[in-house]
Design a protein around this motif. Structure first.
Motif, mmCIF file in Angstrom:
data_model
loop_
_atom_site.group_PDB
_atom_site.id
_atom_site.type_symbol
_atom_site.label_atom_id
_atom_site.label_comp_id
_atom_site.label_asym_id
_atom_site.label_seq_id
_atom_site.Cartn_x
_atom_site.Cartn_y
_atom_site.Cartn_z
ATOM 1 N N LYS A 45 0.838 -1.226 -0.121
ATOM 2 C CA LYS A 45 0.010 0.013 0.171
ATOM 3 C C LYS A 45 0.852 1.281 0.105
ATOM 4 C CE LYS A 45 -3.879 2.270 2.403
ATOM 5 N NZ LYS A 45 -4.778 1.988 3.570
ATOM 6 N N TYR A 46 1.999 1.259 0.690
ATOM 7 C CA TYR A 46 2.874 2.397 0.797
ATOM 8 C C TYR A 46 4.243 2.215 0.131
ATOM 9 C CZ TYR A 46 -0.589 3.535 4.511
ATOM 10 O OH TYR A 46 -1.614 3.866 5.036
ATOM 11 N N GLY A 47 4.139 1.472 -0.810
ATOM 12 C CA GLY A 47 5.470 1.041 -1.547
ATOM 13 C C GLY A 47 6.269 0.237 -0.738
ATOM 14 N N TYR A 48 7.416 -0.394 -1.549
ATOM 15 C CA TYR A 48 8.423 -1.355 -0.876
ATOM 16 C C TYR A 48 9.368 -0.452 -0.472
ATOM 17 C CZ TYR A 48 11.881 -4.785 -0.343
ATOM 18 O OH TYR A 48 12.565 -5.699 0.317
ATOM 19 N N GLN A 49 9.861 -0.429 1.172
ATOM 20 C CA GLN A 49 10.520 0.629 1.800
ATOM 21 C C GLN A 49 11.913 0.128 1.564
ATOM 22 O OE1 GLN A 49 9.224 2.061 5.543
ATOM 23 N NE2 GLN A 49 11.226 2.941 5.805
ATOM 24 N N MET A 50 12.902 1.146 1.183
ATOM 25 C CA MET A 50 14.409 0.742 1.171
ATOM 26 C C MET A 50 15.227 2.000 1.800
ATOM 27 S SD MET A 50 14.869 -0.971 -2.707
ATOM 28 C CE MET A 50 15.848 -2.365 -2.098
ATOM 29 N N SER A 51 16.366 1.714 1.966
ATOM 30 C CA SER A 51 17.164 2.843 2.535
ATOM 31 C C SER A 51 17.822 3.416 1.243
ATOM 32 C CB SER A 51 18.253 2.312 3.443
ATOM 33 O OG SER A 51 19.098 1.466 2.582
ATOM 34 N N TRP A 52 18.548 4.618 1.254
ATOM 35 C CA TRP A 52 19.464 5.034 -0.024
ATOM 36 C C TRP A 52 20.546 3.941 -0.211
ATOM 37 C CZ3 TRP A 52 19.275 7.733 -4.090
ATOM 38 C CH2 TRP A 52 20.187 8.075 -4.796
ATOM 39 N N ASP A 53 20.996 3.341 0.529
ATOM 40 C CA ASP A 53 22.234 2.453 0.401
ATOM 41 C C ASP A 53 21.533 1.175 -0.285
ATOM 42 O OD1 ASP A 53 24.178 4.195 1.129
ATOM 43 O OD2 ASP A 53 24.319 3.245 3.094
ATOM 44 N N GLY A 54 20.436 0.815 0.359
ATOM 45 C CA GLY A 54 19.798 -0.291 -0.326
ATOM 46 C C GLY A 54 19.231 -0.188 -1.722
ATOM 47 N N LEU A 55 18.649 1.061 -1.962
ATOM 48 C CA LEU A 55 18.348 1.132 -3.335
ATOM 49 C C LEU A 55 19.561 1.087 -4.419
ATOM 50 C CD1 LEU A 55 15.812 2.071 -5.008
ATOM 51 C CD2 LEU A 55 16.381 4.407 -4.558
ATOM 52 N N LEU A 56 20.639 1.898 -4.026
ATOM 53 C CA LEU A 56 21.754 1.899 -4.782
ATOM 54 C C LEU A 56 22.292 0.405 -4.975
ATOM 55 C CD1 LEU A 56 24.084 4.887 -3.320
ATOM 56 C CD2 LEU A 56 22.797 4.802 -5.503
ATOM 57 N N LYS A 57 22.395 -0.472 -3.837
ATOM 58 C CA LYS A 57 22.731 -1.765 -4.151
ATOM 59 C C LYS A 57 21.810 -2.479 -5.118
ATOM 60 C CE LYS A 57 23.496 -6.025 -1.691
ATOM 61 N NZ LYS A 57 23.563 -6.499 -0.265
ATOM 62 N N PHE A 58 20.530 -2.445 -4.910
ATOM 63 C CA PHE A 58 19.413 -2.908 -6.077
ATOM 64 C C PHE A 58 19.554 -2.484 -7.324
ATOM 65 C CE2 PHE A 58 14.976 -1.969 -7.732
ATOM 66 C CZ PHE A 58 14.750 -3.432 -7.917
ATOM 67 N N SER A 59 19.940 -1.140 -7.595
ATOM 68 C CA SER A 59 20.021 -0.618 -8.955
ATOM 69 C C SER A 59 21.247 -1.226 -9.613
ATOM 70 C CB SER A 59 20.272 0.909 -8.688
ATOM 71 O OG SER A 59 21.701 1.215 -8.278
ATOM 72 N N LYS A 60 22.236 -1.426 -9.029
ATOM 73 C CA LYS A 60 23.608 -2.441 -9.672
ATOM 74 C C LYS A 60 23.082 -3.665 -10.220
ATOM 75 C CE LYS A 60 26.863 0.176 -6.841
ATOM 76 N NZ LYS A 60 27.890 0.266 -5.845
ATOM 77 N N GLY A 61 21.946 -4.311 -9.491
ATOM 78 C CA GLY A 61 21.719 -5.465 -9.921
ATOM 79 C C GLY A 61 20.748 -5.723 -11.016
ATOM 80 N N ILE A 62 20.314 -4.395 -11.471
ATOM 81 C CA ILE A 62 19.171 -4.374 -12.494
ATOM 82 C C ILE A 62 19.732 -4.313 -13.949
ATOM 83 C CG2 ILE A 62 17.168 -2.971 -13.397
ATOM 84 C CD1 ILE A 62 16.584 -4.554 -10.902
ATOM 85 N N GLU A 63 19.394 -5.254 -14.776
ATOM 86 C CA GLU A 63 19.987 -5.137 -16.205
ATOM 87 C C GLU A 63 18.817 -4.382 -17.137
ATOM 88 O OE1 GLU A 63 20.015 -9.521 -16.858
ATOM 89 O OE2 GLU A 63 21.083 -9.640 -15.038
#
Length: 107
Positions: A45-63
């Motif tokens: 409902k409120y989106g999937y929450q992440m920290s900035w560092d978590g978001l950066l880490k996630f972004s590196k794994g996206i193709e």
């Protein structure tokens, strides 16, 4: 432009980030299959929450990204609030078909 490079346009921060839409190819957080992560995001409902560092880490794994909306907010907000705007909203990142993207800063 890769997701990580798009995020590099935003200054490092300690804000909470919320993913509201995710249709992507790559590694999902917590070793989830991407399809399960996408469902988790859609059902949050409120989106999937992440920290900035978590978001950066996630972004590196996206193709590849078909559709992604992620926002920074000072408090939990619902998706409809993003469209209307609110004082809590700080940054909105939208990526469409891996080729078009936008970053909006508020406040």
């Amino acid at each position: 432009m890769p997701f990580f490079e798009i995020l590099s346009q935003i200054p490092s921060n300690s804000e909470d980030w919320y993913i509201f839409e995710c249709d992507a190819v790559g590694k999902a957080p917590n070793n989830l299959p991407m399809s399960e992560f996408e469902d988790l995001v859609l059902n949050s409902k409120y989106g999937y929450q992440m920290s900035w560092d978590g978001l950066l880490k996630f972004s590196k794994g996206i193709e590849d990204i078909n559709n992604l909306i992620v926002v920074s907010s000072t408090s939990s907000i619902e998706f409809e609030t993003i469209e209307k705007g609110t004082e809590a909203l700080q940054v909105r990142v939208g990526i469409y078909d891996s080729s078009a993207w936008e970053i909006e800063f508020y406040g």
